[in-house]
Write a protein that holds these residues in place. Structure first.
Motif, short mmCIF file in Angstrom:
data_model
loop_
_atom_site.label_atom_id
_atom_site.label_comp_id
_atom_site.label_asym_id
_atom_site.label_seq_id
_atom_site.Cartn_x
_atom_site.Cartn_y
_atom_site.Cartn_z
N LYS B 41 11.83 41.43 -18.90
CA LYS B 41 11.56 42.83 -18.52
C LYS B 41 10.96 42.88 -17.12
CE LYS B 41 9.38 47.16 -19.83
NZ LYS B 41 10.46 47.84 -19.08
N GLN B 42 10.12 41.93 -16.84
CA GLN B 42 9.48 41.95 -15.54
C GLN B 42 10.45 41.63 -14.40
OE1 GLN B 42 7.24 43.43 -14.56
NE2 GLN B 42 6.98 42.64 -12.47
N PHE B 43 11.39 40.72 -14.64
CA PHE B 43 12.41 40.49 -13.60
C PHE B 43 13.15 41.79 -13.29
CE2 PHE B 43 12.69 35.99 -15.53
CZ PHE B 43 11.74 35.50 -14.65
N PHE B 44 13.51 42.50 -14.34
CA PHE B 44 14.24 43.75 -14.14
C PHE B 44 13.36 44.80 -13.45
CE2 PHE B 44 17.24 41.83 -17.04
CZ PHE B 44 18.45 42.31 -16.60
N SER B 45 12.11 44.89 -13.87
CA SER B 45 11.23 45.91 -13.28
C SER B 45 11.00 45.63 -11.80
CB SER B 45 9.90 45.95 -14.03
OG SER B 45 10.13 46.37 -15.36
N THR B 46 10.75 44.38 -11.47
CA THR B 46 10.56 44.04 -10.05
C THR B 46 11.82 44.34 -9.25
OG1 THR B 46 9.05 42.26 -10.70
CG2 THR B 46 9.87 42.21 -8.44
N ALA B 47 12.96 43.89 -9.77
CA ALA B 47 14.21 44.08 -9.04
C ALA B 47 14.53 45.56 -8.84
CB ALA B 47 15.36 43.38 -9.77
N LEU B 48 14.28 46.36 -9.88
CA LEU B 48 14.67 47.78 -9.82
C LEU B 48 13.70 48.64 -9.03
CD1 LEU B 48 16.01 48.23 -13.46
CD2 LEU B 48 17.35 48.40 -11.35
N THR B 49 12.46 48.19 -8.89
CA THR B 49 11.49 49.02 -8.17
C THR B 49 11.15 48.46 -6.80
OG1 THR B 49 9.63 47.85 -9.16
CG2 THR B 49 10.40 49.84 -10.30
N ASP B 50 11.36 47.18 -6.64
CA ASP B 50 10.91 46.56 -5.39
C ASP B 50 11.82 45.41 -4.99
OD1 ASP B 50 9.15 46.54 -3.29
OD2 ASP B 50 7.71 45.19 -4.27
#
Lengths: 475, 475
Positions: B41-50
């Motif tokens: 989830k964190q890989f996706f969140s980082t990639a999608l927001t930053d």
């Protein structure tokens, strides 16, 4: 070679329809079979090699363009849909009258403010349903907020101010419709709250995942506000929102100016456009497939919802061209006024009830024309297992996301204790890049993605027609 | 809020890594767990927001552009990749020398023919590796064929003619790579057969699903042909192919003219660009993630394979930014010369063997930057079940298509009895619209689709690092 292939497949389908005659009245989760696989493959093959939806869409978007309810373009679109379905030779094509809201944008909106002696022009558009500003516009200090609650808490402090709703999409949400759902209250309901406490206007960050320079319009409502509390509201681009937010930190007293001349005229006459193929066994029972014909005025209404319109008509065309004789009457409905009133969807359900037209199922395509991902299911527990069992037939075509949930705004008024409602769910990643903005144009639609959708929808309608029953639940 | 979220997740990840220390040497199909869900989830969140990949891609495509092996642009891309990975602070960044073929297009190609007194200009481009026509071009009657076999059967009848390979994509195939695979023998091998029987040139229908006006280039080979049998070959657009085919029916004796001045220069020095994060437990065992840095000269090389390049680098960045300390050394490899020689991929595998760098796994992204659909698996039976078990972790992000099969051209030379190879598989519908044509530009890439891919790839590398072993099979 194309023609030979088509002839071969058509022959196959006709044979397989006959083969299946004996099984058509059996309802079971296990009745999906090889015949169905062959029929489905043929829908996809026809759509991908000889589909019509893409050229229909080109015509609708490029020759008519934006077609907001009550506009001359909406009327042109009605006539276009009627003519096209007649040319396709559907058994019956007609117009269903419906009165629609008639909001007009007026002159191009203007917005700006000054910071450190520099004038910043802001990309802005009125929200559908908003009143105009005073003739010379409105100018006031700005209060930036992230929610309607925040405005409720500010209460009288907002008097005389412009409220700036600036809560962005949660981009960590994989389904962009969820991100939209988490923000759109600002656009739809923000003005009612701000007006109640004496704000002089609201501006809203555009509803998109992207940072771009386009204002994205959409509908708003005054809800229970007293007419004297109505204030003008508009969307500004996300880039402009970021910049304004930054500038407000530098100068909280900067004054924002905007001007718009939109107005709501008396309701106007319009139509849902309906075409049908008569059912061979249950002509008085219906499966409806539809999208909405109206679209916002800023663009061509390609993904919203030109694609749903042409896919819905193509479903009937694909059934017909592949020799399918449906048991139930299959209708393509081009709904009017989804965007700012839903009058078409409501009218269609009302009339169906009045005429005792029993709806077995309805399918809506109003999530854009990108590559297919799946279908939502909204119906009885009994039919759910059956419906979900069809996933295995469509997984080879990329439709892996089958879930329960909302089906669509235009078919939702058909909801009752027996009907199966479904929403076509294409990939959502690009959808809000274009949604309600000037960028929603024909060139954003890909032929194969669009046609895969038509074929997937035809497949679902074929399965619903074959396996869903039929009798209303007796209570 | 973004920063707070990031800080929160980073903390979570570090904790979860420590929690997992005890399980890192256990291989099981059931070890995927909540910690993995959180990390992913964190890989996706980082990639999608930053995420960074989109701006990297903008820079590569718009400031460097097409970068065919041996060109100044290819060298600029090498320096760009090296600089970028150094700036990202990877543990080690270096260039791996490799000699590459150096083919140059020369002057813009020309093609035309006359029919009924009208001159038809044909969009054409030389195929990579082809020889030039004679200085004044070549003009001859045309024989249209659909296959290499057909030319073999014609034999000596092709002497003095131009052979026109015109077998179109099978658009009924849902995966467009399958359609490409079913046609590309015409482009790669058609000339060898035609030259053997004395044809004076070949023209090939462009390798795309679409009817468009762009010639799509790509590599060709002379195979075992004697140099005196080498003949020039070029691609023409699909619309031009349809028209020429029609005109050949009207006048089978029409004469087609084309001229190209391309040539193959001596092999040139170039580089694979490599960056790595050192493994904490097995620094001498490797997981490689890569795409190819070279691209055809007609466009910007956005989807082919700029996206794979920036995603591969971002995998390391996402691991690093989320506090992941991999057990194995993780390498991003920007392979040179995938398009017309595969020298970079071969070189990388050769050197790995020479240096006894044991590869646990490798992942390639060379299918475009569209929305993620899944991964292919190419490895041992033992690891297959484990690998497929990861599907459940990535299905919520739309990666539902996990299948066994080919992983990719650049990592294939690493194939041995123990390594796990995987190919990243995004949606393929739009890919061949742009493939090797002037339309493969940055604006065709969507930020979210690209970043979802980076995150999916980071997730797979994280899982491969955590669960795949490790010891080479002893025979």
């Amino acid at each position: 070679m194309k023609k030979i292939l088509l002839a071969f497949f058509t022959a196959t389908i006709i044979i397989s329809c006959n083969e299946n005659k004996t099984t058509t009245n059996t309802i079971s989760t296990n009745t999906v079979n090889k015949t169905d696989s062959i029929a489905i493959k043929q829908f996809f093959s026809t759509a991908l090699t000889d589909g019509k939806a893409y050229e229909w869409l080109r015509d609708l978007t490029q020759n008519i363009g934006g077609r907001l309810s009550g506009s001359p373009e909406a009327q042109m679109a009605v006539e276009w849909g009627e003519k096209l379905m007649k040319e396709e030779g559907f058994d019956k094509v007609w117009l269903q009258p419906v009165m629609v809201p008639h909001w007009v944008r007026g002159e191009k909106e203007v917005a700006n403010y000054s910071i450190n002696g520099t004038k910043i022009n802001v990309p802005i558009c009125a929200l559908g349903g908003s009143i105009a500003t005073p003739k010379n516009g409105v100018m006031a200090e700005v209060i930036e907020v992230k929610s309607l609650d925040e405005v409720e808490k500010l209460g009288e402090k907002v008097r005389g101010k412009i409220i700036f709703y600036n809560r962005p999409f949660d981009n960590t949400l994989i389904n962009t419709f969820a991100a939209y759902g988490g923000c759109v209250d600002q656009r739809y309901g923000g003005t009612e709250v701000a007006g109640k406490y004496g704000a002089v206007g609201t501006i809203v960050r555009s509803m998109t995942n992207n940072l771009d320079d386009y204002p994205h319009t959409g509908s708003m409502g005054y809800g229970k506000a007293k007419p004297e509390d109505y204030i003008p509201t508009a969307a500004i681009s996300t880039n402009a929102s970021e910049l304004l937010s930054k500038h407000l930190k530098e100068n909280p007293n900067l004054k924002f100016y905007f001007k718009q001349s939109c107005e709501t005229l008396p309701d106007a006459p319009s139509f849902n456009v309906i075409g049908e193929i008569a059912g061979s066994e249950f002509p008085n029972k219906y499966i409806t497939v539809g999208g909405h014909l109206d679209s916002w005025d800023l663009a061509e209404g390609a993904h919203d919802d030109g694609t749903g319109v042409v896919q819905s008509m193509e479903v009937l065309s694909l059934l017909k061209r592949n020799g399918i004789k449906p048991k139930h009457t299959i209708r393509a409905v081009l709904f009017m006024n989804e965007e700012n009133g839903l009058r078409g969807g409501k009218k269609y359900a009302e009339e169906a009830k009045l005429k005792n037209e029993i709806h077995v199922a309805a399918l809506e395509s109003d999530s854009g024309g990108h590559t297919p991902r799946g279908f939502s299911y909204n119906g009885t527990k009994e039919n759910q297992e059956l419906f979900m069992g069809w996933k295995s037939l469509l997984e080879p075509y990329g439709l892996t996301d089958w879930h329960t949930g909302y089906a669509g705004a235009d078919i939702n008024p058909l909801k009752n204790e027996t009907v199966t409602l479904s929403g076509y769910k294409p990939d959502s990643q690009r959808y809000f890049d274009y949604h309600h903005a000037a960028t929603d144009t024909f060139d954003k639609v890909n032929l194969r993605e669009l046609e895969l959708g038509s074929a997937a929808m035809a497949s679902l309608v074929y399965l619903m027609d074959k396996y869903l029953d039929v009798e209303p639940v007796k209570k």
